[in-house]
Scaffold this motif. Structure first.
Motif, short mmCIF file in Angstrom:
data_model
loop_
_atom_site.label_atom_id
_atom_site.label_comp_id
_atom_site.label_asym_id
_atom_site.label_seq_id
_atom_site.Cartn_x
_atom_site.Cartn_y
_atom_site.Cartn_z
N VAL A 24 0.84 -1.19 0.00
CA VAL A 24 0.00 0.00 0.00
C VAL A 24 0.88 1.24 0.00
N GLU A 76 -10.04 5.67 0.41
CA GLU A 76 -9.36 5.47 -0.87
C GLU A 76 -9.11 6.82 -1.55
N VAL A 113 -5.51 4.32 -0.25
CA VAL A 113 -5.33 3.03 0.40
C VAL A 113 -6.51 2.13 0.05
N LYS A 114 -6.34 0.83 0.27
CA LYS A 114 -7.40 -0.14 0.01
C LYS A 114 -7.66 -0.92 1.30
N PRO A 115 -8.59 -0.44 2.14
CA PRO A 115 -8.89 -1.16 3.38
C PRO A 115 -9.52 -2.53 3.11
N TYR A 175 1.21 4.90 1.03
CA TYR A 175 0.61 5.88 1.91
C TYR A 175 1.01 7.29 1.47
N CYS A 200 -14.85 3.30 3.21
CA CYS A 200 -13.77 2.78 2.37
C CYS A 200 -13.53 3.70 1.18
N ARG A 210 0.25 4.16 12.17
CA ARG A 210 0.10 2.71 12.07
C ARG A 210 0.26 2.16 13.48
N TYR A 259 -7.75 -1.51 8.21
CA TYR A 259 -6.76 -2.57 8.03
C TYR A 259 -6.38 -2.68 6.56
N THR A 260 -5.08 -2.89 6.33
CA THR A 260 -4.58 -3.15 4.98
C THR A 260 -3.73 -4.41 5.02
N GLU A 261 -3.68 -5.10 3.91
CA GLU A 261 -2.89 -6.33 3.83
C GLU A 261 -1.45 -5.97 3.47
N ASN A 262 -0.48 -6.54 4.20
CA ASN A 262 0.92 -6.26 3.92
C ASN A 262 1.53 -7.35 3.02
#
Length: 278
Positions: free
Chosen positions: A2, A192, A197-199, A4, A188, A243, A217-220
């Motif tokens: 993501v 965005e 970002v893409k929650p 930022y 969301c 974060r 939450y975002t996927e790492n």
């Protein structure tokens, strides 16, 4: 990964941080005494500690309990200057047994009811469960004296729920919107647009008269989740972006609270952070 916003703005004044050195397992707000209570647990060392924070001066006090005993205690609630801890009846199934009321200011044990289990706080006192009869008893808050017996579970549940509603009016807790729900999609889209970002999974959301709060939450890259807390003003301008947790396996709730124009949250499971909202 993501991306930022590079133009990160931190406008809110930072008031207080404290590293407990171990994960914060539970946090309870005592509105009447203007205190926060914390249960800190280190699963590797089998150690637990209990602290209270005076929100007038940010003075942190620790209950001076024997370290060997603490692991088998837990925090139930904090109310009117008292810290309510529980013991365990059946440790294998985690059954709570025993109520131990400590004075948050002096750390002295005010009273105890070793054979009862904490049920909840009401306007009239503390409700406790008689584990043998499976009925409720009403205890006087300051002394633990039994003032009523055979309170029905239905009446007790209603009394606790009503009192919790009154207590929560002084504090703002976020709402949790899950992926796919209408409000989730709206927030969301806002995130965005504002942050690129893409929650995923869920978003916590709260509003006050001056600010909008979102925890998302975002996927790492490792496939785990990172939790980010953002504060915007009502014009949508970013005031704070932090974060607060990384490498999570799932989402949580009540990851932040707003009380008396201040924002409280736990960073990376063990650091208390307080920002001013004025």
């Amino acid at each position: 990964m993501v991306e930022y916003s590079k133009k990160l703005r931190v406008i809110l004044p930072l008031l207080y941080t404290y590293d407990f050195g171990a994960p914060v397992w539970r946090m309870r707000l005592d509105v009447a005494a203007n205190r926060l209570a914390f249960e800190i647990r280190d699963a590797d060392l089998l150690l637990a500690d209990f602290h209270t924070l005076d929100l007038d001066n940010y003075k942190l006090d620790k209950l001076p309990l024997p370290a060997a005993k603490n692991w088998w205690l837990g925090l139930e609630d904090a109310f009117e200057g008292l810290l309510f801890l529980h013991g365990y009846g059946d440790r294998q199934v985690g059954q709570h047994k025993g109520i131990f009321a400590y004075d948050a200011a002096t750390a002295n044990l005010r009273w105890q009811q070793p054979e009862l289990a904490f049920y909840g706080v009401t306007t009239n006192g503390i409700l406790a469960l008689n584990l043998q009869g499976q009925n409720l008893q009403l205890l006087q808050t300051k002394t633990g004296t039994i003032v009523a017996e055979n309170v029905s579970l239905d009446n007790g549940a209603a009394a606790v729920a009503n009192h919790n509603a009154v207590r929560s009016q002084a504090c703002t807790y976020p709402m949790l919107y899950l992926e796919g729900e209408p409000y989730y999609n709206q927030v969301c889209d806002f995130l965005e647009h504002q942050l690129n970002v893409k929650p995923v999974k869920g978003i916590e959301y709260a509003e006050t008269g001056q600010n909008i709060f979102t925890g998302f939450y975002t996927e790492n890259a490792a496939g785990n989740l990172d939790n980010t807390l953002c504060v915007f003003n009502l014009d949508g301008e970013l005031q704070l972006q932090e974060r607060i947790a990384t490498g999570l396996s799932g989402i949580g709730s009540d990851t932040f609270i707003i009380f008396n124009h201040k924002l409280y949250f736990i960073r990376q499971r063990n650091i208390l952070v307080v920002y001013s909202l004025t």
